[in-house]
Design a protein around this motif. Structure first.
Motif, PDB file in Angstrom:
ATOM      1  N   ILE A 166     -11.684  -9.095   5.408  1.00 55.69           N
ATOM      2  CA  ILE A 166     -11.566 -10.014   4.278  1.00 55.69           C
ATOM      3  C   ILE A 166     -12.420 -11.243   4.584  1.00 55.69           C
ATOM      4  CG2 ILE A 166      -9.276  -9.194   3.589  1.00 55.69           C
ATOM      5  CD1 ILE A 166      -8.025 -11.599   4.870  1.00 55.69           C
ATOM      6  N   ASP A 167     -12.660 -12.049   3.597  1.00 56.81           N
ATOM      7  CA  ASP A 167     -13.521 -13.228   3.745  1.00 56.81           C
ATOM      8  C   ASP A 167     -13.171 -14.017   5.021  1.00 56.81           C
ATOM      9  OD1 ASP A 167     -15.287 -15.450   2.711  1.00 56.81           O
ATOM     10  OD2 ASP A 167     -13.352 -16.474   2.862  1.00 56.81           O
ATOM     11  N   THR A 168     -14.163 -14.204   5.867  1.00 56.08           N
ATOM     12  CA  THR A 168     -13.925 -14.780   7.196  1.00 56.08           C
ATOM     13  C   THR A 168     -13.362 -16.197   7.142  1.00 56.08           C
ATOM     14  OG1 THR A 168     -15.696 -13.432   8.082  1.00 56.08           O
ATOM     15  CG2 THR A 168     -15.015 -15.287   9.426  1.00 56.08           C
ATOM     16  N   GLU A 169     -13.890 -17.024   6.233  1.00 52.55           N
ATOM     17  CA  GLU A 169     -13.408 -18.418   6.165  1.00 52.55           C
ATOM     18  C   GLU A 169     -11.920 -18.447   5.783  1.00 52.55           C
ATOM     19  OE1 GLU A 169     -16.664 -17.753   4.991  1.00 52.55           O
ATOM     20  OE2 GLU A 169     -17.250 -18.596   6.943  1.00 52.55           O
ATOM     21  N   THR A 170     -11.577 -17.643   4.772  1.00 52.13           N
ATOM     22  CA  THR A 170     -10.169 -17.611   4.338  1.00 52.13           C
ATOM     23  C   THR A 170      -9.284 -17.101   5.477  1.00 52.13           C
ATOM     24  OG1 THR A 170     -10.972 -17.074   2.121  1.00 52.13           O
ATOM     25  CG2 THR A 170      -8.617 -16.748   2.533  1.00 52.13           C
ATOM     26  N   ALA A 171      -9.724 -16.029   6.119  1.00 53.80           N
ATOM     27  CA  ALA A 171      -8.927 -15.447   7.208  1.00 53.80           C
ATOM     28  C   ALA A 171      -8.734 -16.474   8.329  1.00 53.80           C
ATOM     29  CB  ALA A 171      -9.607 -14.193   7.741  1.00 53.80           C
ATOM     30  N   ASP A 172      -9.807 -17.155   8.709  1.00 51.16           N
ATOM     31  CA  ASP A 172      -9.712 -18.111   9.813  1.00 51.16           C
ATOM     32  C   ASP A 172      -8.855 -19.316   9.439  1.00 51.16           C
ATOM     33  OD1 ASP A 172     -11.185 -16.462  11.343  1.00 51.16           O
ATOM     34  OD2 ASP A 172     -13.044 -17.631  11.278  1.00 51.16           O
ATOM     35  N   ALA A 173      -9.002 -19.782   8.197  1.00 58.40           N
ATOM     36  CA  ALA A 173      -8.241 -20.957   7.775  1.00 58.40           C
ATOM     37  C   ALA A 173      -6.740 -20.690   7.872  1.00 58.40           C
ATOM     38  CB  ALA A 173      -8.622 -21.344   6.351  1.00 58.40           C
ATOM     39  N   HIS A 174      -6.341 -19.441   7.623  1.00 57.35           N
ATOM     40  CA  HIS A 174      -4.903 -19.128   7.612  1.00 57.35           C
ATOM     41  C   HIS A 174      -4.482 -18.254   8.796  1.00 57.35           C
ATOM     42  CE1 HIS A 174      -4.547 -21.048   3.722  1.00 57.35           C
ATOM     43  NE2 HIS A 174      -5.661 -20.431   3.366  1.00 57.35           N
ATOM     44  N   ARG A 175      -5.385 -18.124   9.770  1.00 58.74           N
ATOM     45  CA  ARG A 175      -5.120 -17.309  10.965  1.00 58.74           C
ATOM     46  C   ARG A 175      -4.632 -15.906  10.619  1.00 58.74           C
ATOM     47  NH1 ARG A 175      -2.714 -22.105  14.882  1.00 58.74           N
ATOM     48  NH2 ARG A 175      -2.901 -23.563  13.192  1.00 58.74           N
ATOM     49  N   ILE A 176      -5.288 -15.337   9.588  1.00 59.02           N
ATOM     50  CA  ILE A 176      -4.924 -13.986   9.172  1.00 59.02           C
ATOM     51  C   ILE A 176      -5.724 -12.990  10.006  1.00 59.02           C
ATOM     52  CG2 ILE A 176      -5.005 -12.332   7.262  1.00 59.02           C
ATOM     53  CD1 ILE A 176      -4.579 -14.775   5.392  1.00 59.02           C
ATOM     54  N   ARG A 177      -5.005 -12.238  10.839  1.00 64.10           N
ATOM     55  CA  ARG A 177      -5.612 -11.205  11.658  1.00 64.10           C
ATOM     56  C   ARG A 177      -4.509 -10.279  12.125  1.00 64.10           C
ATOM     57  NH1 ARG A 177      -8.899 -12.923  15.730  1.00 64.10           N
ATOM     58  NH2 ARG A 177      -8.147 -11.635  17.397  1.00 64.10           N
ATOM     59  N   ARG A 178      -4.869  -9.255  12.861  1.00 70.75           N
ATOM     60  CA  ARG A 178      -3.856  -8.314  13.331  1.00 70.75           C
ATOM     61  C   ARG A 178      -3.388  -8.794  14.707  1.00 70.75           C
ATOM     62  NH1 ARG A 178      -5.203  -3.618  14.070  1.00 70.75           N
ATOM     63  NH2 ARG A 178      -3.220  -2.896  13.262  1.00 70.75           N
ATOM     64  N   TYR A 179      -2.098  -9.011  14.864  1.00 67.21           N
ATOM     65  CA  TYR A 179      -1.543  -9.480  16.132  1.00 67.21           C
ATOM     66  C   TYR A 179      -0.892  -8.339  16.928  1.00 67.21           C
ATOM     67  CZ  TYR A 179      -2.359 -14.156  14.314  1.00 67.21           C
ATOM     68  OH  TYR A 179      -2.951 -15.275  13.818  1.00 67.21           O
ATOM     69  N   GLY A 180      -0.166  -7.456  16.227  1.00 72.65           N
ATOM     70  CA  GLY A 180       0.525  -6.367  16.912  1.00 72.65           C
ATOM     71  C   GLY A 180       1.835  -6.845  17.515  1.00 72.65           C
ATOM     72  N   PHE A 181       2.794  -5.930  17.624  1.00 77.78           N
ATOM     73  CA  PHE A 181       4.145  -6.271  18.125  1.00 77.78           C
ATOM     74  C   PHE A 181       4.651  -5.174  19.073  1.00 77.78           C
ATOM     75  CE2 PHE A 181       3.257  -8.317  14.169  1.00 77.78           C
ATOM     76  CZ  PHE A 181       3.609  -9.622  14.426  1.00 77.78           C
ATOM     77  N   HIS A 182       5.886  -5.334  19.543  1.00 77.85           N
ATOM     78  CA  HIS A 182       6.472  -4.414  20.528  1.00 77.85           C
ATOM     79  C   HIS A 182       5.624  -4.364  21.805  1.00 77.85           C
ATOM     80  CE1 HIS A 182       8.151  -2.035  16.852  1.00 77.85           C
ATOM     81  NE2 HIS A 182       9.145  -2.780  17.360  1.00 77.85           N
ATOM     82  N   GLY A 183       4.858  -5.431  22.062  1.00 80.99           N
ATOM     83  CA  GLY A 183       3.906  -5.396  23.175  1.00 80.99           C
ATOM     84  C   GLY A 183       4.570  -5.205  24.530  1.00 80.99           C
ATOM     85  N   THR A 184       5.762  -5.784  24.705  1.00 80.69           N
ATOM     86  CA  THR A 184       6.467  -5.629  25.980  1.00 80.69           C
ATOM     87  C   THR A 184       6.743  -4.152  26.236  1.00 80.69           C
ATOM     88  OG1 THR A 184       7.466  -7.783  25.607  1.00 80.69           O
ATOM     89  CG2 THR A 184       8.491  -6.400  27.271  1.00 80.69           C
ATOM     90  N   SER A 185       7.105  -3.445  25.174  1.00 74.43           N
ATOM     91  CA  SER A 185       7.379  -2.012  25.303  1.00 74.43           C
ATOM     92  C   SER A 185       6.089  -1.217  25.524  1.00 74.43           C
ATOM     93  CB  SER A 185       8.101  -1.517  24.040  1.00 74.43           C
ATOM     94  OG  SER A 185       8.317  -0.128  24.114  1.00 74.43           O
ATOM     95  N   HIS A 186       5.047  -1.516  24.767  1.00 72.15           N
ATOM     96  CA  HIS A 186       3.782  -0.788  24.944  1.00 72.15           C
ATOM     97  C   HIS A 186       3.231  -0.991  26.366  1.00 72.15           C
ATOM     98  CE1 HIS A 186       3.225   0.741  20.866  1.00 72.15           C
ATOM     99  NE2 HIS A 186       3.677  -0.415  20.412  1.00 72.15           N
ATOM    100  N   ALA A 187       3.377  -2.210  26.895  1.00 71.35           N
ATOM    101  CA  ALA A 187       2.897  -2.490  28.251  1.00 71.35           C
ATOM    102  C   ALA A 187       3.701  -1.699  29.276  1.00 71.35           C
ATOM    103  CB  ALA A 187       3.003  -3.988  28.551  1.00 71.35           C
TER     104      ALA A 187
END
Ligand SMILES: Nc1ncnc2c1ncn2[C@@H]1O[C@H](COP(=O)(O)OP(=O)(O)O)[C@@H](O)[C@H]1O
Ligand SMILES: CC(=O)OP(=O)(O)O
Ligand SMILES: [Mg+2]
Length: 400
Positions: A166-187
């Motif tokens: 999606i538009d980079t400026e909009t994404a960066d302004a709102h910190r829209i990106r993929r973070y992912g979860f359950h990381g403790t379990s995946h690790a």
């Protein structure tokens, strides 16, 4: 350095708290427990001390603070109260840590404010985590409270996997990106899978399928996460107990414009009334299998949709990794539902993936292989242990 060797771990969910008190000299559990249905009149606490003697209480608990005070009272009754000088720290699962928290972190007012700022992107989880931290702090103000973030393990994802198109400026302004979860379990599970194969985590590529009420897949290359199925929030990706996982984003515009639903109603629909429960009325895989055995068509279709999505992610992460050494199933469904494991990998023999029916039928709490002897890719069931992993990270932070 501290001479205290115990860590209390709190895993606060939207309507539950799981907790464990561990002795870090050997990782043994002094007490484990669970509070369910917080906020309802039938809240239930189940507490089991190490020596056995499970205790169960049903009493209304209005919120997480009441629940944690009830947990503290149970521990005190066993002589394991929070006032004990043997307690080194309290470790908290915190679901969303944004981009900032890549490591376990001692909670300060400033850290808490940042976790609070992230509530809009983890509305079911972060508020409960915050109350957990505040209550634990009130009970033991002198003790380090450590936050261990679900997002931390995924911060190694390359930009091409983490960014949405999606538009980079909009994404960066709102910190829209993929973070992912359950990381403790995946690790934890990717490391345990390497151990099961007798190899160093840095040498193995693993697809981890964490299938609990919330569910996510990850591609782990040499111990580092390179892609995962959850995104800005824990809604993206696999079909879950009550969450839709992937949908065309235009579904939300359509529901708003054509069906006249409010944004909050759509949020509630996709997070709480979708997934397995939305498809067939049940979110528990045991109940769904029972209904399938009785010939229930809706339950069958819900199962097929769940498995189809899972298979697509296995294929996608196979392609992302290029070489796969193991596929590991974990969490409530992954550890227990043999039909899900069988169906998810059915027809993938060309990729070197297969499940041995006899090995798959074995019930055990131990990590184990379920692929046929000599298979090109190992398929494993690896029980997750988020609480132990949180305790280890917490103890190592306060002890160094
Ligand atoms: N014996 C079982 N057979 C099939 N599914 C099971 C079994 N035990 C648990 N599950 C599934 O696991 C889910 C809970 O998984 P869990 O990892 O504990 O979830 P969470 O941590 O998100 O609450 C249940 O909703 C149920 O669907
Ligand atoms: C992040 C997430 O989905 O957690 P859970 O599975 O505990 O709901
Ligand atoms: Mg879970």
């Amino acid at each position: 350095m501290t001479s205290a060797t115990r860590v209390l771990v709190l895993n606060s969910g939207s309507s539950s708290v799981k907790y464990q008190l561990l002795d870090m000299r050997d990782g043994s559990r002094l007490a484990v427990g669970l509070v369910e249905r917080i906020g309802e009149s039938t809240s239930r606490l189940v507490h089991t001390p190490a020596g056995g003697g499970r205790r169960e209480r049903t009493a209304p608990m209005a919120g997480h603070e009441a629940a944690l005070r009830a947990v503290a009272a149970e521990l005190t009754a066993d002589g394991l109260g929070l006032d004990s000088p043997d307690l080194a720290a309290i470790g908290h699962r915190v679901v969303h840590g944004g981009l900032r928290f890549t490591e376990p972190t001692v909670v300060t007012d400033e850290v808490l404010a940042e976790v609070e700022r992230l509530v809009p992107v983890a509305p079911l989880h972060n508020p409960a985590n915050i109350v957990g931290i505040r209550t634990a702090r009130a009970l033991r103000p002198d003790l380090p409270q450590v936050a261990v973030f679900d997002t931390a393990f995924h911060t190694t994802m390359p930009e091409h996997a983490a960014r949405y198109a999606i538009d980079t400026e909009t994404a960066d302004a709102h910190r829209i990106r993929r973070y992912g979860f359950h990381g403790t379990s995946h690790a934890y599970v990717s490391r345990e899978t390497a151990r099961l194969l007798g190899r160093d985590p840095s040498e193995v590529n693993v697809i981890v399928l964490h299938l609990g009420n919330g569910a996510s897949a990850s591609a782990v290359a040499g111990g580092r996460c390179v892609d995962t199925s959850m995104g800005l929030t824990p809604l993206e990706g696999l079909v879950m107990g009550t969450r839709s996982g992937d949908v065309d984003p235009a579904v939300t515009f359509h529901l708003r414009r054509v069906a006249g639903m409010s944004v909050d109603e759509i949020d509630e629909l996709l997070n709480k009334r979708s997934g397995l429960v939305g498809l067939c009325g049940d979110n528990d895989m045991r109940e769904i299998r029972r209904r399938i055995d009785e010939g229930d068509e809706r339950a069958r279709l819900a199962f097929d949709i769940y498995v189809h999505r899972l298979k697509k992610y296995v294929g996608a992460y196979y392609a992302v990794l290029g070489r796969v050494d193991a596929v590991a199933f974990t969490a409530g469904v992954g550890e227990n539902a043999a039909p899900v494991r069988e169906a998810a990998l059915e027809g993938l023999e060309q990729l070197g993936l297969a499940v041995d029916p006899e090995l798959n039928a074995v019930r055990s709490g131990e990590p184990r292989l379920i692929s046929p002897a000599g298979a090109r890719v190992a398929v494993a069931v690896v029980p997750t242990d988020e609480e132990l992993e949180i305790a280890r990270q917490t103890y190592s932070l306060v002890n160094n």
